[in-house]
Design a protein around this motif. Structure first.
Motif: not given
Length: 300
Positions: A161-162, A182
């Motif tokens: 997700s980052i 994030r």
């Protein structure tokens, strides 16, 4: 030339220590697509925390862990300024860096320089030529462990997700990812690694100095870009890309050692660094222009 070859272990060791900082820069610059200038302050914070704690009797490994946490807090501050206050990342980093100058002075009790010697303390790394190969080995272990942990982390759902946030924020949000969180996590990890590098560098240089992080972002960018340009077509795996940043740092310091041997004034090192970064940053652009020109020529 023989004298230069004999002196190589020192720039290799120094390059590997700075390589940890380059990995931190890689996370923000290449993964999050953010220009984070916090590192110029965080490197000094890591060094200051480690030296002050160690010279006051704290176990050096615990001191390095606390230095890492201090770096994480610096990254958290930048992340909050950027995401919660709406300040552009580059300006948020400058503000945190500015604040860290005063904080680092506070940590060192108002002194601009605090020394630490391998003669008085059992240091993790040292520039002492009798221990230089041990330093290279230890720095190598740090690099391998850090890359292994990051490879695992960025393979998790959180890590993906980052990476998605850095690749396309709008798409990430559309998929329910909290991009602000994030970004903060990425900045925290990045600056934590930079602080570890600062802690090791302070031991290697024998002191923590208030100006030790000045221009660190330039060296970090140089390492990342050199590694990408030289090893980009070979290293496709994520872990190898992180390793390329470390190799880039080592190459950078070997080149620095070489040009100093050839007679470059040490006062011109910052200028030389800026030129190197500019050349390597511009290399992809010029390669693209040349390729497009050749394509148009073939079409004609």
């Amino acid at each position: 030339m023989l004298e230069f070859l004999q002196s190589l272990p020192s720039p290799i060791a120094q390059g590997m220590i700075w390589g940890i900082m380059a990995i931190g820069v890689y996370i923000t610059y290449k993964i999050l697509d953010l220009a984070d200038l916090t590192v110029d302050g965080t490197l000094g914070t890591g060094g200051a925390v480690l030296v002050v704690l160690t010279t006051n009797g704290t176990n050096i490994y615990l001191a390095l862990l606390i230095a890492f946490i201090a770096g994480c807090l610096a990254g958290l501050a930048t992340g909050i300024l950027h995401t919660k206050f709406g300040i552009p990342a580059i300006l948020a980093g400058i503000l945190t860096q500015l604040a860290l100058y005063s904080i680092n002075l506070r940590i060192m009790s108002g002194r601009a320089n605090v020394t630490i010697s391998w003669r008085n303390f059992d240091l993790i790394v040292s520039s002492n030529m009798l221990q230089i190969w041990r330093t290279i080995l230890v720095a190598g272990i740090f690099v391998v462990v850090i890359i292994a942990v990051l490879y695992w982390f960025f393979g998790t759902e959180m890590g993906h997700s980052i990476r998605a946030t850095g690749s396309n924020q709008n798409m990430a949000r559309a998929n329910g990812i909290n991009t602000d969180t994030r970004k903060i996590i990425g900045l925290v990890i990045s600056n934590g690694l930079v602080a570890i590098s600062g802690g090791l560098l302070a031991q290697f240089s024998g002191s923590a100095d208030i100006n030790m992080g000045r221009g660190a972002i330039v060296i970090g960018l140089a390492a990342v870009i050199i590694g990408e340009v030289i090893f980009g077509k070979i290293f496709k795996n994520f872990a190898l890309k992180l390793l390329a940043a470390v190799f880039g740092s080592v190459i950078y310091y070997i080149v620095i050692a070489l040009v100093l041997k050839l007679g470059l004034d040490a006062n011109d090192l910052k200028l030389f660094s800026a030129i190197v970064v500019a050349l390597f940053l511009g290399a992809p652009h010029w390669k693209s222009k040349i390729a497009n020109k050749r394509l148009k020529t073939k079409e004609v």
